[in-house]
Motif scaffolding. Structure first.
Motif, PDB file in Angstrom:
ATOM      1  N   LEU A  64      -8.837   2.226  -3.084  1.00  0.00           N
ATOM      2  CA  LEU A  64      -7.441   1.850  -2.790  1.00  0.00           C
ATOM      3  C   LEU A  64      -6.933   3.298  -2.829  1.00  0.00           C
ATOM      4  N   THR A  65      -7.326   4.225  -3.477  1.00  0.00           N
ATOM      5  CA  THR A  65      -6.802   5.488  -3.435  1.00  0.00           C
ATOM      6  C   THR A  65      -7.087   6.298  -2.200  1.00  0.00           C
ATOM      7  N   SER A 110      -5.166   8.184   2.733  1.00  0.00           N
ATOM      8  CA  SER A 110      -5.367   8.561   4.296  1.00  0.00           C
ATOM      9  C   SER A 110      -4.102   7.821   5.047  1.00  0.00           C
ATOM     10  N   VAL A 111      -3.694   6.724   4.440  1.00  0.00           N
ATOM     11  CA  VAL A 111      -2.540   5.824   5.381  1.00  0.00           C
ATOM     12  C   VAL A 111      -1.283   6.905   5.176  1.00  0.00           C
ATOM     13  N   LEU A 112      -0.801   7.423   4.112  1.00  0.00           N
ATOM     14  CA  LEU A 112       0.331   8.261   3.897  1.00  0.00           C
ATOM     15  C   LEU A 112      -0.029   9.331   4.540  1.00  0.00           C
ATOM     16  N   ILE A 113      -1.011  10.080   4.793  1.00  0.00           N
ATOM     17  CA  ILE A 113      -0.915  11.384   5.649  1.00  0.00           C
ATOM     18  C   ILE A 113      -0.967  10.817   7.205  1.00  0.00           C
ATOM     19  N   SER A 146      -7.580   5.544  11.928  1.00  0.00           N
ATOM     20  CA  SER A 146      -6.447   4.742  11.755  1.00  0.00           C
ATOM     21  C   SER A 146      -5.166   5.057  12.251  1.00  0.00           C
ATOM     22  N   MET A 147      -5.044   6.285  12.699  1.00  0.00           N
ATOM     23  CA  MET A 147      -3.577   6.564  13.096  1.00  0.00           C
ATOM     24  C   MET A 147      -3.111   6.119  14.342  1.00  0.00           C
ATOM     25  N   PRO A 148      -4.055   5.929  15.451  1.00  0.00           N
ATOM     26  CA  PRO A 148      -3.348   5.544  16.853  1.00  0.00           C
ATOM     27  C   PRO A 148      -2.462   4.338  16.679  1.00  0.00           C
ATOM     28  N   PRO A 149      -2.692   3.201  15.838  1.00  0.00           N
ATOM     29  CA  PRO A 149      -1.619   2.086  16.220  1.00  0.00           C
ATOM     30  C   PRO A 149      -0.205   2.500  15.706  1.00  0.00           C
ATOM     31  N   ALA A 150      -0.110   3.301  14.555  1.00  0.00           N
ATOM     32  CA  ALA A 150       1.181   3.664  13.918  1.00  0.00           C
ATOM     33  C   ALA A 150       2.035   4.590  15.099  1.00  0.00           C
ATOM     34  N   THR A 207      -2.563   0.416  10.953  1.00  0.00           N
ATOM     35  CA  THR A 207      -3.214   1.487  10.135  1.00  0.00           C
ATOM     36  C   THR A 207      -4.030   1.145   8.898  1.00  0.00           C
ATOM     37  N   ILE A 208      -3.392   0.323   8.060  1.00  0.00           N
ATOM     38  CA  ILE A 208      -4.011   0.171   6.636  1.00  0.00           C
ATOM     39  C   ILE A 208      -5.312  -0.626   6.821  1.00  0.00           C
ATOM     40  N   MET A 209      -5.243  -1.781   7.789  1.00  0.00           N
ATOM     41  CA  MET A 209      -6.390  -2.442   8.138  1.00  0.00           C
ATOM     42  C   MET A 209      -7.639  -1.476   8.671  1.00  0.00           C
ATOM     43  N   LEU A 210      -7.356  -0.782   9.503  1.00  0.00           N
ATOM     44  CA  LEU A 210      -8.169   0.163   9.917  1.00  0.00           C
ATOM     45  C   LEU A 210      -8.849   0.991   9.032  1.00  0.00           C
TER      46      LEU A 210
END
Lengths: 402, 278
Positions: free
Chosen positions: B95-96, B101-104, B164-168, B217-220
């Protein structure tokens, strides 16, 4: 001095607009330029003036360039050539900062589909322009509330746009524009998305509102009836060019070309023209004169009745030739044979409303102003001539006696 | 194989480029590495305060508040099962990794998305880069990441961010571009600056799209977690990976189930948040 002076304003969409402007200068048409260069002329050298406090309607069918033209006025679309003078400033070449200032303080816009922010309340929407100006919360709420009350929405401050009907949403759009207290209102097809009945109401309300606020309004529409109803003056556009500028009567009665003529031929003139447009100067006799004067007046004009007036052209009644003849023999005064006028009308009575009194009266209708002052008379022939599109009878040019 | 020209030494160029970066940007990579380690450690510490039950209740309450009571109950039971199976600590680690990663990724993605929406040239240049980032097999990012950052949690996070960044970015761009043209005209007509227009009109109205992008992004990033374990990122991924190499079908299923539960909770929470913003 006009409030807005537009001079040879041109917009070309395409790769090399300046080339198209040269071709326009050479007199090439929109179609020729499209064929030769593939560029589209949106607005072609439009020139006109808008005076302070008037409702100036720009009318044309879709694709005529009217919406582009209004966007050139506040430079939401960048003009290719030409000038837009607002006061002493030329919008077409003012700096970004000045332009922003102009949009914030001087010119507000109302949009066809209202352009309200769905995530903000009615109040916040009306505040939008002031918020952009950086005015503090309390002041802008006061002003926004004031203008919402002006358009009759004082009770809806905390609602969201989707909770309101189309007509009410557009009132919010109007309130947002008025909250800035601009000199100029640009209204782009403001009522076109509303259903016909609501639309009529909004037109009436705009006209009433205009009495109070007295803004300079540039109103875009594709609806001729709307243009004729609310426009002090109308500019007719075709293919990006302005074909004719004039009052409703001028456009209807003296169309500049076949295009305008075709455009206006279906207009119901009886709902546009008024008694004031077709009345002629009345031949009258003063009440103190004798019946012989009345008779001579009638003979001179080839008519069988004459209106009798008192001091200050006050309408008193009328006399007929037969009565005057009798009175002359029996040495009676005009007062003795005076008959009451069957029905009077005012100068702004529409022709549409004239048919019934005209039928009942049997004599020319008297048009009266303040204090029963006789302004003119309307004869049957003039009504028919005007409805058939004969501009000779307009503005008191006279018509044939019935 | 017949060639018209001798083989282009693309591989050698890449190696040369990576070496060059490694030599010259050493302090930068070290800085990134130690900050990420620090951040991850502290988030893990934070999530490990108190007993698991307190955290489970807190997360369940959050799920309830955002997405309704059904998700609240599901979260309570789901996390309870994970705890019961004995994967709690690994789940916290995973989770961490995802949160960091998602935050960044979001911090980088949203401004880029906004920039793309405002600038046609930026869109033209960035779009193919996004395609590249998304379609390049995720394992490939691990190689330079390991070279730059060594075997640890960090290359996993870096690879996850990139993947994971591209969709966002895309959804932010799309959301802003989809805002009704008349509203853009209105804000311009009332004299809004670009910044005012973005802040008061475009970004608020693009929020549902931006949230959908964050959800993606979270899912990826969840799918990246297992792959990242190859380069030493701890957590559920490591257990799955080990189960695969040792053919432990039971453990593999248990740890996989824990990942599925985590994924469902995160997905439903962000979907609920998307609905709330629209």
């Amino acid at each position: 001095m006009p409030e807005i002076k537009v001079d040879k304003l041109t917009k070309v969409f395409g790769r090399r607009p300046s080339q198209a402007v040269e071709l326009l200068d050479e007199g090439k048409t929109k179609d020729e330029i499209l064929e030769e260069t593939g560029m589209t002329v949106g607005v072609n050298q439009a020139s006109f003036e808008v005076y302070a406090g008037e409702v100036f309607v720009i009318m044309g069918l879709s694709g005529s360039g009217k919406s582009t033209l209004v966007r050139l006025l506040n430079r939401i679309i960048e003009p290719t050539a030409g000038d837009v003078w607002v006061g002493s400033e030329n919008v077409a070449d003012m700096s970004k900062e000045n332009l922003r200032e102009l949009r914030r303080k001087k010119m507000s816009m109302v949009f066809q589909n209202f352009a309200l922010l769905p995530h903000k309340t009615i109040m916040e929407n009306a505040e939008f322009g002031l918020e952009i100006q950086g005015i503090d919360k309390q002041e802008r709420q006061e002003k926004a509330q004031e203008s919402l009350e002006l358009v009759g929405l004082g009770g809806y401050l905390t609602k969201y746009p989707h909770e309101l009907s189309g007509g009410m949403q557009q009132r919010v759009g109007l309130a947002r524009a008025l909250a800035n207290d601009p000199d100029i209102l640009l209204m782009d097809e403001a009522f076109s998305a509303l259903d016909p009945l609501i639309r009529k109401d909004m037109q009436n309300e705009l006209m009433e509102l205009q009495e109070d606020v007295n803004k300079t309004i540039v109103f875009i529409t594709h609806d001729l009836d709307e243009a004729l109803k609310i426009g002090d003056r109308i500019a007719l556009m075709k293919d990006g060019s302005i074909v004719q500028v004039g009052t409703a009567e001028e456009i209807l009665m003296q169309p500049a070309d076949d295009y305008v003529r075709r455009f206006v031929e279906d207009v119901n003139l009886s709902k546009v023209l008024t008694a004031g447009h077709i009345m002629k100067r009345p031949e009258t006799v003063h009440i103190d004169r004798g019946p012989n004067v009345a008779l001579r007046e009638m003979r001179r004009n080839g008519v069988s009745t004459v209106y009798v007036t008192g001091k200050g052209q006050k309408l008193l009644g009328y006399v007929t030739a037969d009565d005057a003849n009798e009175a002359s023999k029996q040495e009676k005064s005009l007062q003795d044979i005076l008959q009451e006028v069957p029905g009077v009308i005012t100068a702004d009575t529409l022709l549409d409303e004239l048919f019934e009194p005209m039928n009942e009266s049997g004599i020319p209708l008297a048009v009266i102003g303040e204090d029963d002052r006789l302004l003119g008379i309307v004869v049957r022939g003039a009504v028919i001539a005007a409805l058939s599109g004969d501009d000779g009878v307009l503005n008191g040019n006279g018509g044939e006696e019935n | 194989m017949d060639r018209l020209f001798p083989k282009m030494p693309l591989d050698e160029w890449i190696v040369w480029g990576v070496d060059f970066l490694k030599e010259n940007l050493r302090p930068f990579f070290d800085g990134v590495s130690s900050s990420l380690k620090w951040l991850t450690d502290h988030v893990i510490d934070l999530l490990s305060i108190g007993s698991p039950f307190i955290l489970i209740v807190i997360i369940a309450a959050l799920a309830w508040w955002i997405s309704g009571w059904k998700l609240g109950i599901f979260t309570l039971i789901g996390l309870g099962i994970i705890n019961n199976l004995g994967y709690w600590d690994d789940t916290i680690t995973t989770l961490t990794l995802i949160l960091v990663s998602v935050l960044i990724a979001i911090i980088i993605a949203i401004p880029i998305g906004v920039w793309m929406s405002q600038n046609q040239t930026a869109q033209t240049i960035i779009s193919p880069i996004l395609d590249f980032m998304q379609t390049m097999p995720a394992f490939v990012y691990l190689i330079p990441s390991v070279i730059f950052f060594g075997i640890s949690v960090v290359p996993g996070i870096i690879a996850t961010i990139i993947f994971s960044m591209p969709p966002a970015v895309r959804m932010t761009n799309l959301g802003i571009r989809q805002v009704d043209e008349e509203l853009i005209e209105a804000s311009n007509a009332y004299g809004a600056t670009t910044w005012q227009r973005l802040r008061k009109v475009q970004v608020p109205l693009a929020m549902p799209n931006i949230m959908a992008g964050i959800n993606q992004t979270i899912m990826l990033s969840l799918s990246m977690v297992v792959i990242a374990s190859l380069v030493g990122a701890p957590g559920l991924g490591t257990i799955v990976y080990r189960a695969v190499t040792q053919v432990k079908v039971g453990v593999g299923f248990e740890s996989g189930l824990a990942l599925v539960i985590l994924a469902m909770i995160l997905d439903r929470i962000t979907q609920g948040a998307t609905k709330k913003t629209s």
